[in-house]
Design a protein around this motif. Sequence first.
Motif, PDB file in Angstrom:
ATOM      1  N   SER A  26     -37.816  -7.587  13.617  1.00 45.71           N
ATOM      2  CA  SER A  26     -36.434  -7.896  13.309  1.00 45.71           C
ATOM      3  C   SER A  26     -35.884  -6.794  12.420  1.00 45.71           C
ATOM      4  CB  SER A  26     -36.339  -9.246  12.614  1.00 45.71           C
ATOM      5  OG  SER A  26     -37.026  -9.197  11.378  1.00 45.71           O
ATOM      6  N   ARG A  27     -34.563  -6.823  12.167  1.00 38.18           N
ATOM      7  CA  ARG A  27     -33.933  -5.745  11.427  1.00 38.18           C
ATOM      8  C   ARG A  27     -34.439  -5.662   9.997  1.00 38.18           C
ATOM      9  NH1 ARG A  27     -29.760  -2.285  11.856  1.00 38.18           N
ATOM     10  NH2 ARG A  27     -29.341  -2.959  13.961  1.00 38.18           N
ATOM     11  N   ASP A 263     -32.232  -1.547   9.410  1.00 43.14           N
ATOM     12  CA  ASP A 263     -31.147  -1.968   8.532  1.00 43.14           C
ATOM     13  C   ASP A 263     -30.543  -0.807   7.745  1.00 43.14           C
ATOM     14  OD1 ASP A 263     -33.212  -1.519   6.796  1.00 43.14           O
ATOM     15  OD2 ASP A 263     -33.138  -3.463   5.809  1.00 43.14           O
ATOM     16  N   GLU A 286     -35.225  -9.807  21.497  1.00 43.65           N
ATOM     17  CA  GLU A 286     -34.851 -10.468  20.255  1.00 43.65           C
ATOM     18  C   GLU A 286     -34.956  -9.491  19.089  1.00 43.65           C
ATOM     19  OE1 GLU A 286     -33.665 -13.475  19.922  1.00 43.65           O
ATOM     20  OE2 GLU A 286     -33.769 -13.795  22.094  1.00 43.65           O
ATOM     21  N   ASP A 288     -32.639  -7.899  15.529  1.00 41.98           N
ATOM     22  CA  ASP A 288     -31.410  -7.141  15.321  1.00 41.98           C
ATOM     23  C   ASP A 288     -31.746  -5.678  15.056  1.00 41.98           C
ATOM     24  OD1 ASP A 288     -28.728  -6.792  15.071  1.00 41.98           O
ATOM     25  OD2 ASP A 288     -28.625  -7.436  12.980  1.00 41.98           O
ATOM     26  N   TRP A 289     -32.418  -5.025  16.010  1.00 44.64           N
ATOM     27  CA  TRP A 289     -32.912  -3.660  15.809  1.00 44.64           C
ATOM     28  C   TRP A 289     -32.111  -2.608  16.567  1.00 44.64           C
ATOM     29  CZ3 TRP A 289     -34.711  -0.840  20.045  1.00 44.64           C
ATOM     30  CH2 TRP A 289     -34.889  -1.586  21.233  1.00 44.64           C
ATOM     31  N   ASP A 291     -28.346  -1.145  17.892  1.00 45.18           N
ATOM     32  CA  ASP A 291     -26.923  -1.198  17.577  1.00 45.18           C
ATOM     33  C   ASP A 291     -26.009  -1.052  18.779  1.00 45.18           C
ATOM     34  OD1 ASP A 291     -26.742  -1.314  14.521  1.00 45.18           O
ATOM     35  OD2 ASP A 291     -28.187   0.298  14.845  1.00 45.18           O
ATOM     36  N   ARG A 489     -28.476  -9.531  24.556  1.00 41.80           N
ATOM     37  CA  ARG A 489     -28.169 -10.403  23.419  1.00 41.80           C
ATOM     38  C   ARG A 489     -26.757 -10.103  22.941  1.00 41.80           C
ATOM     39  NH1 ARG A 489     -28.506  -7.194  18.993  1.00 41.80           N
ATOM     40  NH2 ARG A 489     -29.738  -5.289  19.115  1.00 41.80           N
ATOM     41  N   GLY A 491     -23.745  -9.189  20.388  1.00 44.57           N
ATOM     42  CA  GLY A 491     -23.620  -8.340  19.210  1.00 44.57           C
ATOM     43  C   GLY A 491     -23.566  -6.870  19.530  1.00 44.57           C
TER      44      GLY A 491
END
Length: 599
Positions: A26-27, A263, A286, A288-289, A291, A489, A491
Amino acid sequence: MKMPLHMSLTALAATALLASCATTPSRDRAMDDASAFQPIRATTHRGTDDLLTAGLGLEGLRAMSPPAFADAVAPTPGELRRRAIWSNWRGIADLAPGGGYADVYGTVEPVPGREYQALATVPGATHPHRVLVQVPDNFDRQRRCVVVAPASGSRGVLGGIAVAGPWALPKGCAVAYTDKGAGTDYFDLDAGQGVQLDGTIGGADAALAFRPHPATGSGVAVKHSHSGDNPEADWGRHVEQAARFAMHALGEAFPDAQPFRPDNTTVIAVGISNGGGAVLRAAELEGDWLDAVVAAAPNVQVDGARPLYDYTTEAALLMPCALPVLGIPPMPTVPAHCAALSEAGLVSGQTLEAQQQSAYETLRAGGWTDAALRAGSISVGFDLWRAVAVTYASAYGRFGPEDHPCGFHFAVQGADGTPRAATAAERAAWAAEGSGIPPGAGVGIIAAEGDLARPLAGLQCLRTMWEGDSAEARRVREGIAAARATSPRTGAPVTVIHGLDDGLIPAAFTSAPYVSAARAAGADVRYWQVRNAQHFDAFLGLPAYGAHYLPLLPYVYEALDRTWAHLQEGAPMPGDAVIETVPRGAGAALERRHLAMPR
């Protein structure tokens, strides 16, 4: 969980096993764990050996002959890298004078820096994929960025260099590449030798990037076909691991600026063709890696659309017979080919003209446009439809080098087309010259015995892997289903670009249904449809192609510009566009106005 059997070094096997136990980051989780990437090879490229062209510059890339080896039997890693860069640039970009590269769009200005490369293994796989990160000396620590560029087609790890390097490296972004489990890691079954991390040839005791199981028989094993891993099903995870390796490489390059994580580092994925499909698959993962994504001419399949293997095997059978209907001069073998189709009940008609019309109407009914058929003619001429079908049947069905369900295998060929053992010099050049799909780099397709007397036999057999009900056909279709894409996903913005004349991966079978499905699922997707653009920018150096078709790479760079402005400055993402290009015509040089770039 399977231990990676290809590795002979205990430490390498152990670290690859650690990679197979990893979960998607994850991020807020560090992505710089070196244990998943061993061994790591770091090299410096400055002065006359830069990151973008290995010192060749535009004139060196345009040269008809590849960069020389001092010793053809034992080229150095540096010589292999330089030739691989030459090969991959020429395989993707239109570098011909008048084509506009480095004038209207793109750059080949030298970019000094460092490279880090390693092997990585996704969970469940038995063979690794290559990852390589280019870190420019001008890396922008204030606006940290990584552009992930999976290889186009089945190319080697630098197969995306022309797609991402010219845009990212001068900007101060690092570029992470992966061969997506395909690439140029060929294995000589006769000699028991394969390719090592640095591109040189190693024997049975070496830590090779690919060794088939079992490594017996005769001819050449190719990783995309014969790894037993169906790499296409893992394309998204290959991209994610390349991004993870980039975080580690940046930490190695700038230890005082650690940690590098999603991040605090912008991550954009960009690819063309199979690379485009890979970045779309990465958008599904899955965490948030990631952009943003830019995918051009993506080989992507969704529910309800025709997958690559279906329309490829159809084209291999019918397109040679159908093309004369569009006024395309027939190959000498067309009358016999059409007659064989008629005898097999695949076309109707008693005359050659009626058989050609029948083949054409069948293709049109299956969704082919006239524009795609015209551009697809070059794939007929290069025997590309059969090459793709042979390779992918093996990959999807997870068949070994001597287990192809239609009896095909790969080998070096003599002047008469018969298989023979590879020479040391031929073997040494595979890492730099192969495209990942034979024929090429001296390796050809060897058909089953009897196919030469029955010219459609092999093609019909390949088609039955899609339409039939044998155990082998079910294995192939299971592999195809495993490679099916789902929606990205929410975003991360996604831009899809496709030439409306694409004759290898037609937009009607790929981008159009993907965009429709993604939007129905609520994803943030825009779609640029480019008129008068086909699949292969590299073919625009042919006068007839360059006069009629526009390159796709300028739209990739433009989409990256718009995406970057959105991520860094909050500028709005562009809308959909049907881009009304202007062909430059015979003998004319490309100008910006021909591209009609959307505003």
